[in-house]
Design a protein around this motif. Structure first.
Motif, PDB file in Angstrom:
ATOM      1  N   TYR A  30      -4.729 113.422 -27.525  1.00 17.58           N
ATOM      2  CA  TYR A  30      -3.433 113.289 -27.328  1.00 17.58           C
ATOM      3  C   TYR A  30      -3.121 111.617 -27.348  1.00 17.58           C
ATOM      4  O   TYR A  30      -1.914 111.257 -27.578  1.00 17.58           O
ATOM      5  N   ALA A  31      -4.187 111.035 -26.999  1.00 17.10           N
ATOM      6  CA  ALA A  31      -4.014 109.697 -26.916  1.00 17.10           C
ATOM      7  C   ALA A  31      -3.713 109.047 -28.337  1.00 17.10           C
ATOM      8  O   ALA A  31      -2.698 108.098 -28.626  1.00 17.10           O
ATOM      9  N   VAL A  32      -4.315 109.551 -29.215  1.00 18.17           N
ATOM     10  CA  VAL A  32      -4.281 108.923 -30.784  1.00 18.17           C
ATOM     11  C   VAL A  32      -2.782 109.438 -31.193  1.00 18.17           C
ATOM     12  O   VAL A  32      -1.806 108.577 -31.968  1.00 18.17           O
ATOM     13  N   PHE A  33      -2.240 110.391 -31.093  1.00 16.09           N
ATOM     14  CA  PHE A  33      -1.174 111.142 -31.154  1.00 16.09           C
ATOM     15  C   PHE A  33      -0.126 110.368 -30.702  1.00 16.09           C
ATOM     16  O   PHE A  33       0.936 109.781 -31.318  1.00 16.09           O
ATOM     17  N   ALA A  34      -0.039 109.958 -29.352  1.00 23.57           N
ATOM     18  CA  ALA A  34       0.815 108.958 -28.678  1.00 23.57           C
ATOM     19  C   ALA A  34       1.071 107.706 -29.267  1.00 23.57           C
ATOM     20  O   ALA A  34       2.093 107.162 -29.407  1.00 23.57           O
ATOM     21  N   VAL A  35      -0.292 106.972 -29.521  1.00 21.98           N
ATOM     22  CA  VAL A  35       0.057 105.930 -30.058  1.00 21.98           C
ATOM     23  C   VAL A  35       0.541 105.763 -31.321  1.00 21.98           C
ATOM     24  O   VAL A  35       1.489 104.880 -31.652  1.00 21.98           O
ATOM     25  N   ILE A  36       0.102 106.538 -32.431  1.00 22.14           N
ATOM     26  CA  ILE A  36       0.657 106.629 -33.665  1.00 22.14           C
ATOM     27  C   ILE A  36       2.195 106.841 -33.626  1.00 22.14           C
ATOM     28  O   ILE A  36       2.928 106.345 -34.390  1.00 22.14           O
ATOM     29  N   LEU A  37       2.552 108.158 -32.898  1.00 12.47           N
ATOM     30  CA  LEU A  37       3.895 108.359 -32.544  1.00 12.47           C
ATOM     31  C   LEU A  37       4.965 106.931 -32.201  1.00 12.47           C
ATOM     32  O   LEU A  37       5.983 106.759 -32.818  1.00 12.47           O
ATOM     33  N   GLY A  38       4.188 106.357 -31.190  1.00 15.03           N
ATOM     34  CA  GLY A  38       5.049 105.117 -31.030  1.00 15.03           C
ATOM     35  C   GLY A  38       5.000 104.179 -31.863  1.00 15.03           C
ATOM     36  O   GLY A  38       6.194 103.396 -32.233  1.00 15.03           O
ATOM     37  N   VAL A  39       4.003 104.080 -32.941  1.00 20.28           N
ATOM     38  CA  VAL A  39       4.082 103.030 -34.184  1.00 20.28           C
ATOM     39  C   VAL A  39       5.162 103.654 -34.839  1.00 20.28           C
ATOM     40  O   VAL A  39       5.971 102.505 -35.321  1.00 20.28           O
ATOM     41  N   VAL A  40       5.353 104.734 -35.260  1.00 18.56           N
ATOM     42  CA  VAL A  40       6.271 105.201 -36.099  1.00 18.56           C
ATOM     43  C   VAL A  40       7.590 105.207 -35.625  1.00 18.56           C
ATOM     44  O   VAL A  40       8.470 104.958 -36.665  1.00 18.56           O
ATOM     45  N   PHE A  91       6.847 112.380 -26.242  1.00 21.87           N
ATOM     46  CA  PHE A  91       5.249 112.857 -25.852  1.00 21.87           C
ATOM     47  C   PHE A  91       5.322 113.938 -24.546  1.00 21.87           C
ATOM     48  O   PHE A  91       4.490 114.861 -24.401  1.00 21.87           O
ATOM     49  N   VAL A  92       6.144 113.765 -23.771  1.00 15.81           N
ATOM     50  CA  VAL A  92       6.400 114.639 -22.257  1.00 15.81           C
ATOM     51  C   VAL A  92       6.704 115.942 -22.895  1.00 15.81           C
ATOM     52  O   VAL A  92       6.380 116.812 -22.516  1.00 15.81           O
ATOM     53  N   VAL A  93       7.627 115.983 -23.751  1.00 16.34           N
ATOM     54  CA  VAL A  93       8.142 117.221 -24.395  1.00 16.34           C
ATOM     55  C   VAL A  93       6.872 118.076 -24.925  1.00 16.34           C
ATOM     56  O   VAL A  93       6.699 119.202 -24.968  1.00 16.34           O
ATOM     57  N   VAL A  94       6.078 117.417 -25.676  1.00 19.55           N
ATOM     58  CA  VAL A  94       5.106 117.917 -26.626  1.00 19.55           C
ATOM     59  C   VAL A  94       4.123 118.281 -25.528  1.00 19.55           C
ATOM     60  O   VAL A  94       3.377 119.554 -25.746  1.00 19.55           O
ATOM     61  N   GLN A  95       3.788 117.515 -24.492  1.00 14.85           N
ATOM     62  CA  GLN A  95       2.763 118.060 -23.373  1.00 14.85           C
ATOM     63  C   GLN A  95       3.367 119.258 -22.650  1.00 14.85           C
ATOM     64  O   GLN A  95       2.397 119.955 -22.128  1.00 14.85           O
ATOM     65  N   PHE A 144      -3.463 117.895 -33.209  1.00 16.45           N
ATOM     66  CA  PHE A 144      -3.016 116.614 -32.791  1.00 16.45           C
ATOM     67  C   PHE A 144      -3.471 115.473 -33.809  1.00 16.45           C
ATOM     68  O   PHE A 144      -2.485 114.646 -34.075  1.00 16.45           O
ATOM     69  N   PHE A 145      -4.679 115.518 -34.212  1.00 13.64           N
ATOM     70  CA  PHE A 145      -4.995 114.672 -35.232  1.00 13.64           C
ATOM     71  C   PHE A 145      -4.509 114.809 -36.473  1.00 13.64           C
ATOM     72  O   PHE A 145      -4.205 113.745 -37.170  1.00 13.64           O
ATOM     73  N   ALA A 146      -4.123 116.203 -37.061  1.00 16.82           N
ATOM     74  CA  ALA A 146      -3.252 116.330 -38.135  1.00 16.82           C
ATOM     75  C   ALA A 146      -1.942 115.480 -38.073  1.00 16.82           C
ATOM     76  O   ALA A 146      -1.480 115.089 -38.944  1.00 16.82           O
ATOM     77  N   LEU A 147      -1.258 116.050 -36.823  1.00 15.77           N
ATOM     78  CA  LEU A 147       0.055 115.460 -36.862  1.00 15.77           C
ATOM     79  C   LEU A 147      -0.004 113.832 -36.611  1.00 15.77           C
ATOM     80  O   LEU A 147       0.829 113.332 -37.112  1.00 15.77           O
ATOM     81  N   SER A 148      -1.238 113.326 -36.175  1.00 12.48           N
ATOM     82  CA  SER A 148      -1.030 112.036 -36.156  1.00 12.48           C
ATOM     83  C   SER A 148      -1.281 111.413 -37.512  1.00 12.48           C
ATOM     84  O   SER A 148      -0.575 110.335 -37.966  1.00 12.48           O
ATOM     85  N   ALA A 149      -2.163 112.047 -38.339  1.00 11.92           N
ATOM     86  CA  ALA A 149      -2.230 111.512 -39.667  1.00 11.92           C
ATOM     87  C   ALA A 149      -1.043 111.658 -40.536  1.00 11.92           C
ATOM     88  O   ALA A 149      -0.605 110.819 -41.269  1.00 11.92           O
ATOM     89  N   ALA A 150      -0.286 112.961 -40.417  1.00 14.48           N
ATOM     90  CA  ALA A 150       0.910 113.203 -40.787  1.00 14.48           C
ATOM     91  C   ALA A 150       2.026 111.879 -40.465  1.00 14.48           C
ATOM     92  O   ALA A 150       2.853 111.285 -41.479  1.00 14.48           O
ATOM     93  N   LEU A 151       2.277 111.539 -39.276  1.00 12.11           N
ATOM     94  CA  LEU A 151       2.792 110.610 -38.831  1.00 12.11           C
ATOM     95  C   LEU A 151       2.566 109.113 -39.493  1.00 12.11           C
ATOM     96  O   LEU A 151       3.386 108.355 -39.740  1.00 12.11           O
TER      97      LEU A 151
END
Length: 337
Positions: free
Chosen positions: A165-175, A194-198, A317-324
């Protein structure tokens, strides 16, 4: 380049390390207190013999505190990292115009982006991983007694899922920072998404990650009373013939049908209402329904699938992070000037 990325991110890392130290000391202290209390209850259990009531009392003693801490790890920590580590990472440079200088050096844009993302990503893994490990360790005696590892606030705050979750939130913020080019706007969008996803993940995605086990559970008076003890009621929002709080031992019930008669048909609503109007106590209605030879079809996930769900959800979530991250690298290379 790594040295420069560290220099730019050092204040965030120092603040994060200081906060992590405070959190770690607190969780170690809490974990020790929980274990000492648990040992005290075990001594009473051996002398008095009423283990079930004592363990229930032990669970209640720490339940509210752990719910608060679970929410912090599930929502607050990833959101804070996404807001203050992820969203400003590139957006602030774009907003201030300093990217023009950074991108006119010998280092390519893609490498510049990859190094900055690597630094913040490793820091996120370290912080979220340590907090998750400490909270999992501290709460393990209470979790073992409760036996509800699939509860949304417990599952999402234990072991490896909070790290994902944390990795996804950070990379989401970056993108998002790259896309909107404004720090405050990126922070707001990061929090919203992030809230919607959670909210969506535990309610709409997690129950379908693995095919559930199904069975037909007889609705005796005792089973209906047990369900009522968990949810305090009969009937749904649409006033259907249902029992709330149907449980299966050592399992997460994902869904169950309305009350059905022995031939598999839904219980007649008039008959259901007739039982509800019997006497003034919940137990009276339960015994009335229990005499009708009713059952429900239950879908559930056994607790021994816990680690399978942890790995599957983390992988998602790691895959979503990599895609982002890939989208961010493409956007910087092709479209950001």
């Amino acid at each position: 380049m790594m040295w420069l990325a560290w220099r730019q991110f050092r204040v965030h890392l120092i603040v994060g390390a200081a906060s992590l130290s405070v959190i770690a000391v607190y969780l170690v202290t809490l974990g020790t207190q929980i274990r000492d209390t648990y040992d005290g209850y075990l001594v009473q259990c051996e002398s008095r013999g009423n283990c079930a009531e004592l363990m229930s009392q032990f669970h209640r003693e720490f339940r509210d505190l752990l719910l608060f801490l679970n929410g912090g790890l599930l929502f607050l920590l990833p959101a804070v990292l996404g807001l203050f580590w992820g969203a400003p990472l590139i957006a602030r440079e774009l907003e201030n115009g300093t990217h023009r200088l950074a991108w006119n050096q010998s280092v390519t844009r893609r490498r510049w982006f990859a190094v900055k993302l690597l630094v913040v990503g490793l820091a996120t893994l370290a912080v979220s991983g340590l907090v998750s490990a400490l909270l999992t360790w501290a709460a393990s005696p209470v979790d073992d007694v409760a036996g509800d590892r699939f509860t949304a606030l417990v599952f999402g705050a234990r072991d490896i899922v909070p790290v994902a979750y944390a990795v996804f939130a950070v990379i989401l913020g970056v993108v998002l920072g790259i896309l909107v080019r404004r720090t405050l706007a990126a922070m707001a969008l990061t929090l919203l998404i992030f809230v919607v996803v959670q909210v969506v993940t535990p309610n709409m995605v997690r129950p379908h990650m693995m095919a559930p086990v199904t069975l037909s559970k007889p609705m005796t008076a005792e089973a209906i009373i047990e369900g009522g003890a968990h949810s305090q009621g009969l009937g749904g929002l649409r006033n259907e013939p249902t029992v709330k709080g149907v449980t299966i031992p050592d399992a997460w019930v994902t869904s169950h049908s309305e009350l059905r008669t022995s031939d598999g048909q839904p219980l007649d609503m008039d008959r259901f209402d007739e039982c509800l109007s019997t006497g003034n106590e919940f137990d009276d209605a339960a015994h009335c329904l229990g005499d009708l030879d009713l059952h429900v079809e239950v879908a559930y996930q056994p607790n021994d699938r816990y680690w399978s769900f942890q790995w599957i959800e983390s992988a998602i979530f790691f895959a979503l992070s990599a895609a982002l991250a890939g989208i961010g690298a493409w956007r910087i290379r092709r479209n950001v000037t």
